[in-house]
Design an enzyme around this catalytic site. Structure first.
Site, PDB file in Angstrom:
ATOM      1  N   GLU A 274     103.110 -63.199 -27.266  1.00  0.00           N
ATOM      2  CA  GLU A 274     101.858 -63.382 -26.969  1.00  0.00           C
ATOM      3  C   GLU A 274     101.187 -62.153 -26.474  1.00  0.00           C
ATOM      4  O   GLU A 274     100.756 -62.255 -25.216  1.00  0.00           O
ATOM      5  CB  GLU A 274     101.596 -64.723 -26.414  1.00  0.00           C
ATOM      6  CG  GLU A 274     102.102 -66.095 -27.252  1.00  0.00           C
ATOM      7  CD  GLU A 274     101.683 -67.126 -26.147  1.00  0.00           C
ATOM      8  OE1 GLU A 274     101.831 -66.925 -24.880  1.00  0.00           O
ATOM      9  OE2 GLU A 274     102.255 -68.328 -26.648  1.00  0.00           O
ATOM     10  N   PRO A 275     101.367 -61.159 -26.875  1.00  0.00           N
ATOM     11  CA  PRO A 275     100.959 -59.843 -26.082  1.00  0.00           C
ATOM     12  C   PRO A 275      99.500 -59.565 -26.049  1.00  0.00           C
ATOM     13  O   PRO A 275      98.893 -59.944 -27.178  1.00  0.00           O
ATOM     14  CB  PRO A 275     101.565 -58.530 -26.951  1.00  0.00           C
ATOM     15  CG  PRO A 275     101.611 -59.143 -28.461  1.00  0.00           C
ATOM     16  CD  PRO A 275     101.904 -60.404 -28.226  1.00  0.00           C
ATOM     17  N   GLY A 276      99.005 -59.386 -24.939  1.00  0.00           N
ATOM     18  CA  GLY A 276      97.677 -59.190 -24.675  1.00  0.00           C
ATOM     19  C   GLY A 276      97.219 -57.788 -24.229  1.00  0.00           C
ATOM     20  O   GLY A 276      96.974 -56.846 -24.916  1.00  0.00           O
ATOM     21  N   ARG A 277      97.653 -57.732 -22.891  1.00  0.00           N
ATOM     22  CA  ARG A 277      97.068 -56.484 -22.163  1.00  0.00           C
ATOM     23  C   ARG A 277      97.950 -55.141 -22.981  1.00  0.00           C
ATOM     24  O   ARG A 277      97.297 -54.363 -22.995  1.00  0.00           O
ATOM     25  CB  ARG A 277      97.743 -56.581 -20.728  1.00  0.00           C
ATOM     26  CG  ARG A 277      97.392 -55.479 -19.953  1.00  0.00           C
ATOM     27  CD  ARG A 277      98.196 -55.493 -18.330  1.00  0.00           C
ATOM     28  NE  ARG A 277      98.121 -56.776 -18.144  1.00  0.00           N
ATOM     29  CZ  ARG A 277      97.376 -57.197 -17.233  1.00  0.00           C
ATOM     30  NH1 ARG A 277      96.247 -56.319 -16.442  1.00  0.00           N
ATOM     31  NH2 ARG A 277      97.305 -58.255 -16.587  1.00  0.00           N
ATOM     32  N   ARG A 313      88.505 -56.966 -12.346  1.00  0.00           N
ATOM     33  CA  ARG A 313      89.788 -56.930 -11.945  1.00  0.00           C
ATOM     34  C   ARG A 313      90.077 -56.421 -10.736  1.00  0.00           C
ATOM     35  O   ARG A 313      90.880 -56.837  -9.820  1.00  0.00           O
ATOM     36  CB  ARG A 313      90.528 -55.926 -12.917  1.00  0.00           C
ATOM     37  CG  ARG A 313      90.533 -56.804 -14.258  1.00  0.00           C
ATOM     38  CD  ARG A 313      91.403 -56.016 -15.635  1.00  0.00           C
ATOM     39  NE  ARG A 313      92.783 -56.044 -14.938  1.00  0.00           N
ATOM     40  CZ  ARG A 313      93.435 -55.165 -14.613  1.00  0.00           C
ATOM     41  NH1 ARG A 313      93.039 -53.774 -14.191  1.00  0.00           N
ATOM     42  NH2 ARG A 313      94.744 -55.650 -14.092  1.00  0.00           N
ATOM     43  N   TYR A 317      91.980 -59.091  -8.552  1.00  0.00           N
ATOM     44  CA  TYR A 317      93.405 -58.761  -8.315  1.00  0.00           C
ATOM     45  C   TYR A 317      93.756 -57.547  -7.586  1.00  0.00           C
ATOM     46  O   TYR A 317      94.789 -57.093  -7.641  1.00  0.00           O
ATOM     47  CB  TYR A 317      94.144 -58.640  -9.726  1.00  0.00           C
ATOM     48  CG  TYR A 317      94.043 -59.372 -10.781  1.00  0.00           C
ATOM     49  CD1 TYR A 317      94.037 -60.869 -10.729  1.00  0.00           C
ATOM     50  CD2 TYR A 317      93.097 -58.867 -12.036  1.00  0.00           C
ATOM     51  CE1 TYR A 317      93.615 -61.684 -11.823  1.00  0.00           C
ATOM     52  CE2 TYR A 317      92.864 -59.832 -13.101  1.00  0.00           C
ATOM     53  CZ  TYR A 317      93.133 -61.138 -13.010  1.00  0.00           C
ATOM     54  OH  TYR A 317      92.796 -62.090 -14.168  1.00  0.00           O
ATOM     55  N   CYS A 345      75.577 -58.095  -4.792  1.00  0.00           N
ATOM     56  CA  CYS A 345      75.350 -58.451  -3.176  1.00  0.00           C
ATOM     57  C   CYS A 345      76.549 -59.243  -2.696  1.00  0.00           C
ATOM     58  O   CYS A 345      76.756 -60.530  -2.453  1.00  0.00           O
ATOM     59  CB  CYS A 345      73.911 -59.232  -3.059  1.00  0.00           C
ATOM     60  SG  CYS A 345      72.677 -58.177  -3.386  1.00  0.00           S
ATOM     61  N   GLU A 346      77.815 -58.549  -2.869  1.00  0.00           N
ATOM     62  CA  GLU A 346      79.112 -59.018  -2.414  1.00  0.00           C
ATOM     63  C   GLU A 346      79.838 -58.103  -1.857  1.00  0.00           C
ATOM     64  O   GLU A 346      79.985 -56.786  -2.441  1.00  0.00           O
ATOM     65  CB  GLU A 346      79.896 -59.894  -3.655  1.00  0.00           C
ATOM     66  CG  GLU A 346      79.309 -60.836  -4.450  1.00  0.00           C
ATOM     67  CD  GLU A 346      79.464 -62.276  -3.652  1.00  0.00           C
ATOM     68  OE1 GLU A 346      80.227 -62.368  -2.615  1.00  0.00           O
ATOM     69  OE2 GLU A 346      78.799 -63.219  -4.171  1.00  0.00           O
ATOM     70  N   TYR A 374      91.163 -57.909 -19.925  1.00  0.00           N
ATOM     71  CA  TYR A 374      90.453 -58.696 -18.890  1.00  0.00           C
ATOM     72  C   TYR A 374      89.329 -57.921 -18.203  1.00  0.00           C
ATOM     73  O   TYR A 374      89.160 -57.664 -17.023  1.00  0.00           O
ATOM     74  CB  TYR A 374      91.757 -58.746 -17.796  1.00  0.00           C
ATOM     75  CG  TYR A 374      92.868 -59.455 -18.591  1.00  0.00           C
ATOM     76  CD1 TYR A 374      92.641 -60.966 -18.795  1.00  0.00           C
ATOM     77  CD2 TYR A 374      94.094 -58.925 -18.846  1.00  0.00           C
ATOM     78  CE1 TYR A 374      93.743 -61.380 -19.643  1.00  0.00           C
ATOM     79  CE2 TYR A 374      95.080 -59.391 -19.574  1.00  0.00           C
ATOM     80  CZ  TYR A 374      94.961 -60.710 -19.813  1.00  0.00           C
ATOM     81  OH  TYR A 374      96.068 -61.257 -20.537  1.00  0.00           O
TER      82      TYR A 374
END
Ligand SMILES: *Cc1c(COP(=O)(O)O)cnc(C)c1O
Length: 424
Positions: A274-277, A313, A317, A345-346, A374
Site C-alpha cells: 500500500e505505497p502512498g508517499r 504537514r 508533524y 491566525c494560529e 499529505y
C-alpha cells in the site's frame, strides 16, 4: 528522483515553467508531475517483478482524480480508507477487484458500498468491526474477503504522530488477540478469511523495523495455517520513506522489495503493498508568493500567501519542506534567515523556523518541495480561504485538475436558518 529542475534560471516541472503556472492559476497552488508519478509507479512495479504482488496505491496520500487516473493507467490498485476514497478510486478507473479497504472506523454503509462493488479485501481492525461486517455481508447474501490487521508492537515511522504499529496505537488488533479473532472469524457467516494485514507507520527509511514486523506476520501466517485457516495473501501496508532533504537516504524500493521477497519466500501468498508517499511525495510541489517581510527582534518573518490550511504537514508533524525560489538566485546572491509563516491566525501557521534562504522580496514566488503526499488532501478552508487548486503537468502541457472555488461556491452548502429569515 523527480522532474522539478531549474531550466534557464527558472524552476520547471517537466517542460513547464512554474512561474507561468503561478501567473495563470494564481498562488497558492499545488503542481504535480505526471512523469514523476509514472516513474515512481514503475520503479516499484519493477522492483517487485517476479513476485505475486498487488500494488494498492494509498489514496489518502493524494486522492486527486488526475493523479489517480495517471496511476490507474499504470495498473495500480488502491488502498482506501473511506467510502469517498473508494468512489474516487473507481471513478479514476481502478477496478474494484484491485482495491483494499483499510481503516478503524468503517461504517455499515461504507461496508455495503464496498461489498456491492466487489472489492479485493477488507482489512479489519477490531472484533466489533468484524462482527458488523459479518452482519452487513450476510444481509447482502455475500461473503466479505477479510484480512485482519494485526498490531505487531514494533515502533517505526518518521514522527510519533505517524507511527501506527506500536502497542497502544489505535490501529490493528493487539498481537495477543489475533489468533482468537481469526478463530471467531472462521465461525462468522458472511466472512471469508483470506489474509493477514499489517501497516506499522509512515516515512520509514530503515528496513530493520519493517523486517521485524513482517517476520512476525509470516510466523503468524504459519500458525494460522496450522490452525486450518486458508491464508492466501499478506498485506504489508505502506510506509516506505522518501528524501525530504538532500542528504536523506531512505532505503530504496529495490532493497525493500528484496527484503520482502526474502521474508515471504516459500509462503506462496499474494503480497499486497500500500505505497502512498513513495509514489506521490516527491511528485508534487506547492507554489506560493511572498507577501511581506516583517522585521522582528530575533528572526525576521517572511509572510507568504500559503497557510497551514493549504499545507498542514509542518504544523501537524513538524515536517520539513525544502523551499526553493522559482527564479533561481545568482551565484553571489544575498542570503537571509527567516521564519517562513502564513496568514492564518494560529501560531502553528509556520512552515520553517530560522531557515536560511536567498533573500526574497514581496511578489517573488517560492516552491515547497516534496509536497505531493499529505499536502492538498489535508487542506481545508480554515479562515474562509478557498480550497487550494491543483495542477497536473504532462511534458510541456498542464491542466488544472482541481480549480480554486469561487466565494459563492464556498458558501453554497450553507444557509441562514429559517427563524432568522422568516418574517413574522
Ligand atoms: C497511510 C497508510 C498507507 C500509506 O502510507 P505511506 O507512508 O504514504 O506509504 C498505507 N496503508 C495504510 C493502512 C495507511 O493508513
Amino acid at each position: 528522483m523527480h522532474h522539478f529542475t531549474y531550466q534557464d534560471g527558472c524552476l520547471h516541472c517537466e517542460g513547464v515553467n512554474l512561474e507561468q503556472i503561478a501567473d495563470e492559476v494564481g498562488t497558492p497552488c499545488y503542481v504535480y508531475s505526471s512523469a514523476t508519478l509514472v516513474r515512481h509507479a514503475r520503479v516499484i512495479a519493477s522492483a517487485f517483478e517476479g513476485q505475486d504482488c498487488l500494488i494498492a496505491y494509498s489514496v489518502k496520500s493524494n486522492g486527486n482524480l488526475g493523479v489517480l487516473s495517471t496511476l490507474a493507467q499504470e495498473g495500480c490498485g488502491a488502498d482506501v480508507v473511506s467510502g469517498g476514497e473508494l468512489q474516487r478510486a473507481m471513478r479514476a478507473g481502478i477496478p474494484a477487484d484491485r482495491i483494499v479497504f483499510s481503516g478503524v472506523g468503517k461504517t455499515a454503509e461504507e461496508m455495503r458500498l464496498a461489498l456491492q462493488a466487489g472489492i479485493h479485501q477488507f482489512n479489519v481492525e477490531s472484533a466489533a468491526e468484524l462482527r458488523r461486517l459479518s452482519e452487513v455481508a450476510t444481509m447482502l447474501g455475500t461473503d466479505a474477503p477479510v484480512a485482519i490487521r494485526v498490531n505487531p508492537d514494533v515502533a517505526a515511522g518518521g514522527h510519533p504522530n505517524i507511527s501506527t504499529g506500536k502497542k497502544g496505537d489505535k490501529f490493528g488488533v493487539p498481537w495477543s488477540d489475533a489468533e482468537d479473532l481469526y478463530a471467531e472469524a472462521a465461525t462468522l457467516p458472511g466472512i471469508k478469511v483470506v489474509g493477514v494485514d499489517v501497516h506499522i507507520g509512515s516515512q520509514i527509511g530503515d528496513l530493520v523495523p519493517m523486517r521485524a514486523a513482517f517476520e512476525k506476520v509470516v510466523g503468524l501466517t504459519k500458525r494460522l495455517r496450522d490452525a486450518g485457516h486458508e491464508i492466501s495473501r499478506i498485506d504489508l501496508g505502506g510506509g516506505l520513506g522518501i528524501p525530504y532533504k538532500e542528504d536523506d537516504a531512505p532505503a530504496p524500493p529495490s532493497d525493500y522489495a528484496a527484503m520482502i521477497a526474502d521474508v515471504t519466500q516459500d509462503l506462496g501468498v499474494q503480497v499486497i503493498l500500500e505505497p502512498g508517499r513513495v509514489i506521490t511525495g516527491n511528485a508534487g510541489v506547492m507554489l506560493s508568493t511572498v507577501l511581506y517581510e516583517k522585521a522582528a527582534p530575533e528572526t525576521d518573518f517572511l509572510i507568504i500567501d500559503a497557510g497551514m490550511n493549504d499545507l498542514m504537514r509542518p504544523a501537524l508533524y513538524d515536517a520539513h519542506h525544502d523551499i526553493l525560489p522559482i527564479k533561481q538566485a545568482g551565484a553571489g546572491a544575498e542570503r537571509k534567515t527567516y521564519d517562513v509563516v502564513g496568514p492564518i491566525c494560529e501560531s502553528t501557521d509556520k512552515f520553517a523556523k530560522a531557515r536560511e534562504l536567498t533573500a526574497l522580496r514581496p511578489g517573488q514566488r517560492i516552491a515547497f518541495m516534496s509536497a505531493g503526499a499529505y499536502g492538498a488532501v489535508l487542506s481545508s478552508t480554515y479562515n474562509a480561504r478557498p480550497l487550494v487548486p491543483e495542477v497536473l503537468v504532462n511534458g510541456s502541457s498542464f491542466d488544472v485538475v482541481r480549480r480554486r472555488p469561487e466565494f459563492e461556491e464556498m458558501i453554497a452548502l450553507e444557509k441562514v436558518p429559517d427563524w432568522l429569515t422568516q418574517k413574522a
